[in-house]
Design a protein around this motif. Structure first.
Motif, PDB file in Angstrom:
ATOM      1  N   PHE A  24     -34.523 -69.992 -53.113  1.00 42.12           N
ATOM      2  CA  PHE A  24     -35.029 -68.665 -52.773  1.00 42.12           C
ATOM      3  C   PHE A  24     -35.649 -67.981 -53.988  1.00 42.12           C
ATOM      4  O   PHE A  24     -36.759 -67.446 -53.924  1.00 42.12           O
ATOM      5  CB  PHE A  24     -33.892 -67.813 -52.209  1.00 42.12           C
ATOM      6  CG  PHE A  24     -34.289 -66.410 -51.846  1.00 42.12           C
ATOM      7  CD1 PHE A  24     -34.924 -66.141 -50.648  1.00 42.12           C
ATOM      8  CD2 PHE A  24     -34.029 -65.362 -52.709  1.00 42.12           C
ATOM      9  CE1 PHE A  24     -35.303 -64.845 -50.306  1.00 42.12           C
ATOM     10  CE2 PHE A  24     -34.393 -64.065 -52.385  1.00 42.12           C
ATOM     11  CZ  PHE A  24     -35.031 -63.809 -51.179  1.00 42.12           C
ATOM     12  N   GLN A  25     -34.930 -68.045 -55.110  1.00 41.19           N
ATOM     13  CA  GLN A  25     -35.428 -67.395 -56.314  1.00 41.19           C
ATOM     14  C   GLN A  25     -36.647 -68.110 -56.880  1.00 41.19           C
ATOM     15  O   GLN A  25     -37.538 -67.466 -57.447  1.00 41.19           O
ATOM     16  CB  GLN A  25     -34.322 -67.319 -57.371  1.00 41.19           C
ATOM     17  CG  GLN A  25     -33.128 -66.451 -56.985  1.00 41.19           C
ATOM     18  CD  GLN A  25     -33.466 -64.974 -56.921  1.00 41.19           C
ATOM     19  OE1 GLN A  25     -34.623 -64.581 -56.886  1.00 41.19           O
ATOM     20  NE2 GLN A  25     -32.448 -64.130 -56.900  1.00 41.19           N
ATOM     21  N   ILE A 149     -31.221 -72.338 -45.300  1.00 42.14           N
ATOM     22  CA  ILE A 149     -32.454 -72.631 -44.554  1.00 42.14           C
ATOM     23  C   ILE A 149     -33.143 -71.336 -44.138  1.00 42.14           C
ATOM     24  O   ILE A 149     -34.365 -71.190 -44.271  1.00 42.14           O
ATOM     25  CB  ILE A 149     -32.132 -73.487 -43.320  1.00 42.14           C
ATOM     26  CG1 ILE A 149     -31.639 -74.880 -43.752  1.00 42.14           C
ATOM     27  CG2 ILE A 149     -33.355 -73.629 -42.416  1.00 42.14           C
ATOM     28  CD1 ILE A 149     -31.095 -75.721 -42.623  1.00 42.14           C
ATOM     29  N   THR A 150     -32.357 -70.381 -43.668  1.00 37.36           N
ATOM     30  CA  THR A 150     -32.906 -69.088 -43.239  1.00 37.36           C
ATOM     31  C   THR A 150     -33.568 -68.346 -44.391  1.00 37.36           C
ATOM     32  O   THR A 150     -34.717 -67.871 -44.278  1.00 37.36           O
ATOM     33  CB  THR A 150     -31.786 -68.213 -42.648  1.00 37.36           C
ATOM     34  OG1 THR A 150     -31.247 -68.854 -41.502  1.00 37.36           O
ATOM     35  CG2 THR A 150     -32.314 -66.845 -42.263  1.00 37.36           C
ATOM     36  N   ILE A 185     -38.184 -62.741 -39.749  1.00 36.47           N
ATOM     37  CA  ILE A 185     -37.944 -64.190 -39.702  1.00 36.47           C
ATOM     38  C   ILE A 185     -36.473 -64.487 -39.933  1.00 36.47           C
ATOM     39  O   ILE A 185     -35.864 -65.303 -39.228  1.00 36.47           O
ATOM     40  CB  ILE A 185     -38.802 -64.906 -40.766  1.00 36.47           C
ATOM     41  CG1 ILE A 185     -40.285 -64.765 -40.434  1.00 36.47           C
ATOM     42  CG2 ILE A 185     -38.425 -66.391 -40.855  1.00 36.47           C
ATOM     43  CD1 ILE A 185     -41.203 -65.237 -41.528  1.00 36.47           C
ATOM     44  N   SER A 186     -35.879 -63.818 -40.912  1.00 38.70           N
ATOM     45  CA  SER A 186     -34.474 -64.042 -41.246  1.00 38.70           C
ATOM     46  C   SER A 186     -33.562 -63.712 -40.070  1.00 38.70           C
ATOM     47  O   SER A 186     -32.659 -64.485 -39.724  1.00 38.70           O
ATOM     48  CB  SER A 186     -34.095 -63.192 -42.465  1.00 38.70           C
ATOM     49  OG  SER A 186     -32.739 -63.367 -42.797  1.00 38.70           O
ATOM     50  N   TRP A 191     -29.903 -65.416 -35.718  1.00 39.04           N
ATOM     51  CA  TRP A 191     -29.477 -65.322 -34.309  1.00 39.04           C
ATOM     52  C   TRP A 191     -29.450 -66.716 -33.685  1.00 39.04           C
ATOM     53  O   TRP A 191     -28.522 -67.059 -32.946  1.00 39.04           O
ATOM     54  CB  TRP A 191     -30.434 -64.415 -33.526  1.00 39.04           C
ATOM     55  CG  TRP A 191     -30.041 -62.980 -33.543  1.00 39.04           C
ATOM     56  CD1 TRP A 191     -29.955 -62.169 -34.636  1.00 39.04           C
ATOM     57  CD2 TRP A 191     -29.683 -62.173 -32.420  1.00 39.04           C
ATOM     58  NE1 TRP A 191     -29.568 -60.911 -34.280  1.00 39.04           N
ATOM     59  CE2 TRP A 191     -29.391 -60.869 -32.918  1.00 39.04           C
ATOM     60  CE3 TRP A 191     -29.579 -62.400 -31.058  1.00 39.04           C
ATOM     61  CZ2 TRP A 191     -29.000 -59.828 -32.099  1.00 39.04           C
ATOM     62  CZ3 TRP A 191     -29.200 -61.357 -30.221  1.00 39.04           C
ATOM     63  CH2 TRP A 191     -28.909 -60.081 -30.740  1.00 39.04           C
ATOM     64  N   TYR A 192     -30.466 -67.501 -33.989  1.00 42.45           N
ATOM     65  CA  TYR A 192     -30.552 -68.854 -33.416  1.00 42.45           C
ATOM     66  C   TYR A 192     -29.457 -69.765 -33.974  1.00 42.45           C
ATOM     67  O   TYR A 192     -28.827 -70.525 -33.216  1.00 42.45           O
ATOM     68  CB  TYR A 192     -31.930 -69.443 -33.715  1.00 42.45           C
ATOM     69  CG  TYR A 192     -32.089 -70.876 -33.257  1.00 42.45           C
ATOM     70  CD1 TYR A 192     -32.286 -71.171 -31.899  1.00 42.45           C
ATOM     71  CD2 TYR A 192     -32.046 -71.925 -34.170  1.00 42.45           C
ATOM     72  CE1 TYR A 192     -32.420 -72.481 -31.471  1.00 42.45           C
ATOM     73  CE2 TYR A 192     -32.176 -73.238 -33.752  1.00 42.45           C
ATOM     74  CZ  TYR A 192     -32.369 -73.513 -32.401  1.00 42.45           C
ATOM     75  OH  TYR A 192     -32.487 -74.818 -31.983  1.00 42.45           O
ATOM     76  N   MET A 193     -29.188 -69.686 -35.260  1.00 42.74           N
ATOM     77  CA  MET A 193     -28.271 -70.618 -35.905  1.00 42.74           C
ATOM     78  C   MET A 193     -26.803 -70.229 -35.797  1.00 42.74           C
ATOM     79  O   MET A 193     -25.928 -71.085 -35.897  1.00 42.74           O
ATOM     80  CB  MET A 193     -28.642 -70.766 -37.390  1.00 42.74           C
ATOM     81  CG  MET A 193     -29.953 -71.485 -37.625  1.00 42.74           C
ATOM     82  SD  MET A 193     -30.249 -71.733 -39.386  1.00 42.74           S
ATOM     83  CE  MET A 193     -31.719 -72.765 -39.334  1.00 42.74           C
TER      84      MET A 193
END
Length: 481
Positions: A24-25, A149-150, A185-186, A191-193
């Protein structure tokens, strides 16, 4: 917590949390450099002016109840739904507050464009409120793979959008859309995962228990966000948007490493320490090892970043950002104890003493205020140097209460850090002498990094620092997984 051995759970958590944070960073780092080339310091400064208002509103939304869910032993679906309903309702409330006070914010800074910016950027509060519970559920399960992943996917996609908009001349709106799109997106991915959907249930009993714990964290979070952003509001008011832009870029790059390490340790260790709250001896053992590991990692990296700030800024940000150099050098040292302080405060939450967490945080308020009063008339550089001094003092304040409870306070921790301090000082001297006579920026940066890391590792080997062996074993396990 699952039935797997704690060491296995911790290793898996650390690996995926590390992948999450460093990936991420890395994405943020690259995107940040590209955006700095495409945008002006003033654009970053305008967003910095709003950061304190957004952060405080976000603190009310989160309210510490997500941490309450993690700390609670016998959590139920009603608990999760109660937190979700509360977070969403509060986010709506604070969005409208920011909507109506937007003209006052713009008037305070004498920046009319902040009215629209505030009203649009404030939507991020509502969006983020929708995934607090989902993120907490994954944290409880130590399922940092899905969180990783998110976070990385949202950073990449929102960053690419921001770069496109900046290239097309949208200016500060590129940064606004980066924030909003990244959050959307996050939330969608979490919510999906998480495989959990809220029900419209609100239990007063559940709320009372969770908010009883979380309210202290709320107050502490308000304090933390206020004083984390007080430099933004002060510089934006006393100086200019451009000066604030220089400061926010310097702070952002300095925090890339320090906050990444602390975030990994906090995210993984909080649920683990919370699970050990009934086994004090084992918890203290884990706690002390975390302190040493944080020092082992952060001391050389932040020192090296400070030493090589000049070639880094000149190469990657360009001539428009030269004032960032001196600020980045000092802020790097201000953040050097931050990951250790995070662990010291984290253990208080892990044992359910959010009240002590709040008391320790509030005790640092006078220190920050005095430093600001003294340094504001002297300029932004003086303010940053004052922050370095207060950070050093804050380390001992943060370590006082854990020392009283567990017998491992500031002096004991500092004693354990002596080998890392010696290795870091020797590394700094070698790097300084090695790059002093090199004029080529690329060579100075590359040689500085290589010599710095090599020297530090060699010194740790000679001093027989066991954390070096632990990191080596961790790397081998990651490779072999």
């Amino acid at each position: 917590m699952t039935s797997k051995p704690l060491k296995s759970i911790a290793l898996s958590g650390i690996i995926w949390s590390a992948i999450d944070k460093f990936s991420f960073q890395a994405v943020q780092f690259i995107i940040g450099i590209v955006l700095a080339r495409l945008l002006m310091p003033k654009d970053f400064g305008l967003i910095g002016m709003l950061s304190i208002f957004i952060a405080i509103s976000q603190s009310f939304v989160i309210s510490g109840m997500g941490s309450g869910l993690i700390q609670k032993k016998d959590r139920t679906n009603v608990d999760f739904s109660t937190v979700f309903v509360f977070n969403f309702a509060v986010s709506i409330f604070f969005y409208f507050i920011l909507y109506f006070i937007a003209p006052l914010i713009a008037s305070f800074y004498d920046m009319p464009q902040l009215v629209v910016l505030t009203r649009i950027l404030a939507f991020n509060i509502i969006i983020n409120s929708l995934a607090v519970v989902q993120r907490s559920r994954l944290t409880i399960k130590i399922d940092f793979k899905k969180i990783a992943i998110t976070n990385v996917a949202s950073a990449i996609l929102s960053g690419l959008l921001a770069v496109f908009l900046a290239y097309k001349g949208f200016g500060v709106w590129a940064l606004v859309m980066q924030t909003l799109f990244g959050s959307i997106i996050s939330v969608a991915m979490l919510w999906y995962m998480s495989h959990w959907k809220p029900s419209i249930q609100f239990s007063k009993k559940s709320f009372k228990v969770l908010f009883g714990f979380g309210s202290k964290l709320l107050l502490s979070g308000l304090y933390a966000q206020t004083f984390n952003n007080i430099y933004n509001i002060t510089i934006g008011k006393a100086y200019s948007a451009a000066e604030l832009g220089f400061y926010t870029r310097a702070k952002g790059f300095a925090e890339l490493t320090a906050d990444t390490v602390s975030s990994i340790l906090q995210q993984v260790t909080y649920p683990i320490l919370a699970s050990l709250q009934d086994d004090k001896e084992r918890m203290v053992s884990v706690y002390s090892r975390l302190i040493r590991m944080a020092a082992f990692l952060i001391f050389p990296v932040m020192t090296l970043f400070s030493l090589l700030a000049d070639p880094f800024v000149r190469l990657f940000l360009g001539p428009n950002w030269i004032p960032v150099i001196i600020l980045l050098q000092w802020i790097s040292f201000a953040r050097i104890f931050y990951p250790i302080s995070v662990i010291n405060m984290n253990i208080l939450n892990a044992i359910g003493r959010s009240d002590l967490f709040l008391k320790v945080d509030l005790s640092k308020m006078p220190l920050t205020i005095v430093a600001l009063i003294i340094t504001i008339p002297l300029g932004v550089k003086a303010m940053v140097i004052g922050h370095v001094v207060t950070s050093g003092i804050s380390f001992f304040i943060n370590a006082f209460m854990p020392g009283k409870l567990f017998g491992y306070g500031g002096l004991a921790q500092l004693k354990d850090m002596i080998p890392f301090i010696i290795a870091t000082i020797f590394m700094a001297l070698v790097v300084f002498l090695s790059v002093y006579f090199i004029d080529h920026l690329y060579l100075k940066l590359i040689i500085g990094v290589i010599i710095g890391l090599t020297t530090y590792i060699l010194m740790c080997f000679l001093l027989k620092i066991k954390e070096l062996k632990e990191v080596k074993e961790l790397v081998i396990k990651i490779i072999n997984r």
